[in-house]
Design an enzyme around this catalytic site. Sequence first.
Site, mmCIF file in Angstrom:
data_model
loop_
_atom_site.group_PDB
_atom_site.id
_atom_site.type_symbol
_atom_site.label_atom_id
_atom_site.label_comp_id
_atom_site.label_asym_id
_atom_site.label_seq_id
_atom_site.Cartn_x
_atom_site.Cartn_y
_atom_site.Cartn_z
ATOM 1 N N SER A 119 35.591 29.527 45.016
ATOM 2 C CA SER A 119 34.468 28.509 44.906
ATOM 3 C C SER A 119 34.773 26.978 45.759
ATOM 4 O O SER A 119 34.240 26.215 45.738
ATOM 5 C CB SER A 119 33.416 28.762 44.577
ATOM 6 O OG SER A 119 33.153 30.161 44.188
ATOM 7 N N HIS A 140 35.750 31.190 52.583
ATOM 8 C CA HIS A 140 34.768 30.919 51.676
ATOM 9 C C HIS A 140 33.594 31.731 51.874
ATOM 10 O O HIS A 140 32.703 31.376 52.325
ATOM 11 C CB HIS A 140 34.681 29.299 51.330
ATOM 12 C CG HIS A 140 33.170 29.989 49.912
ATOM 13 N ND1 HIS A 140 32.354 28.547 49.310
ATOM 14 C CD2 HIS A 140 33.838 30.380 48.908
ATOM 15 C CE1 HIS A 140 32.305 28.913 48.670
ATOM 16 N NE2 HIS A 140 32.471 29.497 47.887
ATOM 17 N N GLU A 152 33.277 28.373 54.617
ATOM 18 C CA GLU A 152 33.666 27.673 54.638
ATOM 19 C C GLU A 152 34.623 28.034 55.295
ATOM 20 O O GLU A 152 35.328 29.000 54.603
ATOM 21 C CB GLU A 152 33.376 27.183 54.045
ATOM 22 C CG GLU A 152 31.411 26.148 53.602
ATOM 23 C CD GLU A 152 31.654 25.931 52.144
ATOM 24 O OE1 GLU A 152 31.071 25.224 52.003
ATOM 25 O OE2 GLU A 152 32.163 26.153 50.843
ATOM 26 N N ASN A 190 29.275 23.938 47.411
ATOM 27 C CA ASN A 190 29.284 23.569 46.112
ATOM 28 C C ASN A 190 29.512 22.894 45.313
ATOM 29 O O ASN A 190 28.607 22.677 44.143
ATOM 30 C CB ASN A 190 29.970 25.087 45.725
ATOM 31 C CG ASN A 190 30.187 26.448 45.129
ATOM 32 O OD1 ASN A 190 28.993 26.506 46.024
ATOM 33 N ND2 ASN A 190 30.803 27.469 46.007
HETATM 34 N N1 LIG Z 1 30.293 34.668 42.452
HETATM 35 C C1 LIG Z 1 30.137 34.655 43.608
HETATM 36 O O1 LIG Z 1 28.712 33.873 44.175
HETATM 37 C C2 LIG Z 1 30.434 34.015 43.882
HETATM 38 C C3 LIG Z 1 30.524 32.948 45.685
HETATM 39 C C4 LIG Z 1 31.136 32.903 46.410
HETATM 40 C C5 LIG Z 1 32.718 32.932 46.410
HETATM 41 N N2 LIG Z 1 33.053 33.225 44.633
HETATM 42 C C6 LIG Z 1 34.990 33.082 44.575
HETATM 43 O O2 LIG Z 1 35.255 34.916 45.123
HETATM 44 C C7 LIG Z 1 35.944 34.980 42.849
HETATM 45 C C8 LIG Z 1 35.440 36.497 43.319
HETATM 46 O O3 LIG Z 1 33.817 35.724 42.246
HETATM 47 P P1 LIG Z 1 33.045 37.451 42.092
HETATM 48 O O4 LIG Z 1 31.959 36.201 41.874
HETATM 49 O O5 LIG Z 1 33.400 38.350 43.272
HETATM 50 O O6 LIG Z 1 34.016 37.824 40.532
HETATM 51 P P2 LIG Z 1 33.383 39.094 39.778
HETATM 52 O O7 LIG Z 1 33.316 38.465 37.953
HETATM 53 O O8 LIG Z 1 32.663 39.334 40.093
HETATM 54 O O9 LIG Z 1 34.621 39.273 40.116
HETATM 55 C C9 LIG Z 1 36.012 38.786 40.007
HETATM 56 C C10 LIG Z 1 36.615 39.968 39.983
HETATM 57 O O10 LIG Z 1 38.447 39.080 39.452
HETATM 58 C C11 LIG Z 1 38.989 40.557 38.840
HETATM 59 N N3 LIG Z 1 40.082 39.794 37.595
HETATM 60 C C12 LIG Z 1 39.313 39.461 36.506
HETATM 61 N N4 LIG Z 1 40.438 38.454 36.072
HETATM 62 C C13 LIG Z 1 41.515 39.493 36.486
HETATM 63 C C14 LIG Z 1 43.224 38.430 36.202
HETATM 64 N N5 LIG Z 1 43.776 38.327 35.223
HETATM 65 N N6 LIG Z 1 43.544 39.873 37.678
HETATM 66 C C15 LIG Z 1 43.079 39.386 37.981
HETATM 67 N N7 LIG Z 1 42.363 40.361 38.705
HETATM 68 C C16 LIG Z 1 41.167 39.397 38.096
HETATM 69 C C17 LIG Z 1 37.831 41.445 37.789
HETATM 70 O O11 LIG Z 1 38.583 42.872 37.895
HETATM 71 C C18 LIG Z 1 36.770 41.694 39.083
HETATM 72 O O12 LIG Z 1 37.666 42.227 39.915
HETATM 73 C C19 LIG Z 1 36.386 33.769 42.811
HETATM 74 O O13 LIG Z 1 37.061 32.839 43.257
HETATM 75 C C20 LIG Z 1 35.261 32.812 43.216
HETATM 76 O O14 LIG Z 1 34.546 32.105 42.936
HETATM 77 C C21 LIG Z 1 31.817 33.495 44.134
#
Ligand SMILES: NC(=O)c1ccc[n+]([C@@H]2O[C@H](COP(=O)([O-])OP(=O)(O)OC[C@H]3O[C@@H](n4cnc5c(N)ncnc54)[C@H](O)[C@@H]3O)[C@@H](O)[C@H]2O)c1
Length: 282
Positions: A119, A140, A152, A190
């Site tokens: 993000s 993204h 994005e 963001n």
């Molecule tokens: N939540 C949102 O609204 C959103 C929107 C767009 C992009 N993102 C981005 O997407 C990515 C994931 O976000 P999310 O909301 O799915 O998070 P989440 O917390 O739901 O999931 C995170 C994932 O990362 C894994 N993880 C945690 N620690 C780890 C490690 N040390 N090594 C490898 N894997 C690990 C977890 O097991 C899980 O599968 C982030 O970069 C976030 O910024 C999130």
Amino acid sequence: MSIERLGIVGSGIMGAGIAEVAAKAGIEVVLRSRKQETADAMVAALEKSLGKQVEKGRIEETAAKEVLSRVSAHHDLHALANCDLVLESVVEDLDVKKDLFSRLGDVVSDTTILATNTSTLPVVELATTVENPDRVCGIHFFNPAPAMALVEIIRPITASDATIEAATAFAQACGKTTVEVQDRAGFIVNALLFPYLNNAVRMLENGTASREDIDAAMKGGCNFPMGPLALLDLVGLDTSLSILDALYAEFRDPNYAAMPTLRRLVAAGQLGRKSGRGFYDY
Ligand SMILES: NC(=O)c1ccc[n+]([C@@H]2O[C@H](COP(=O)([O-])OP(=O)(O)OC[C@H]3O[C@@H](n4cnc5c(N)ncnc54)[C@H](O)[C@@H]3O)[C@@H](O)[C@H]2O)c1
């Protein structure tokens, strides 16, 4: 280069949503999570979600089965070896993502595009962990990925035009509208959204209004589909805090300095919807 086989690393909110979007677009999806049980659980969740869509008449049963047949679940990183594109969507932590990228670089072919769903984090720092950094970019998606129209495409200074073109074509093949943006923390959405969300927490802290009234005001007054505090809970408070910290580190704008309440909720493990409690209870 057209993307026929997509690898997704990370089994959180976003990884699961992107898998559904891509499989529905006819792309083969290789899901990789650190634990096989978690990867299998993603496929089970997708099956359940598709079952509900069949019940509601949104998708034919045969089409749902085809979507599911395109998705496989693995814990071994080597399962990603033959992917045209690997999109990582693990926790928003630069060190974790850098480590993952350098390991991915050893597993995939020289021509595989490596992308991040970050993000806010600097994509160029991920690019420089692999050989051929020109094949790294940001793709993204927004949350929930199946419902949100936008993707994005982030262009770090190291990316080739061919990488950006392939990433854009992939997102469009997934039915998304794309915008291209330079590699700056928060990109477009963001960078503009999070000062607003953070200031909603400031307003709650100041006692200006209740959480319900802050949310109701922005829904009714601006026609937003949800209020800022409910949106923070949807995004995940840990992810939101990481986003604000990365924005503040880059721009030093006080609007990006995360409010103490947000930091305390995260410290307490109250991460929003995904943990059952955040600004609201679920
Ligand atoms: N939540 C949102 O609204 C959103 C929107 C767009 C992009 N993102 C981005 O997407 C990515 C994931 O976000 P999310 O909301 O799915 O998070 P989440 O917390 O739901 O999931 C995170 C994932 O990362 C894994 N993880 C945690 N620690 C780890 C490690 N040390 N090594 C490898 N894997 C690990 C977890 O097991 C899980 O599968 C982030 O970069 C976030 O910024 C999130």
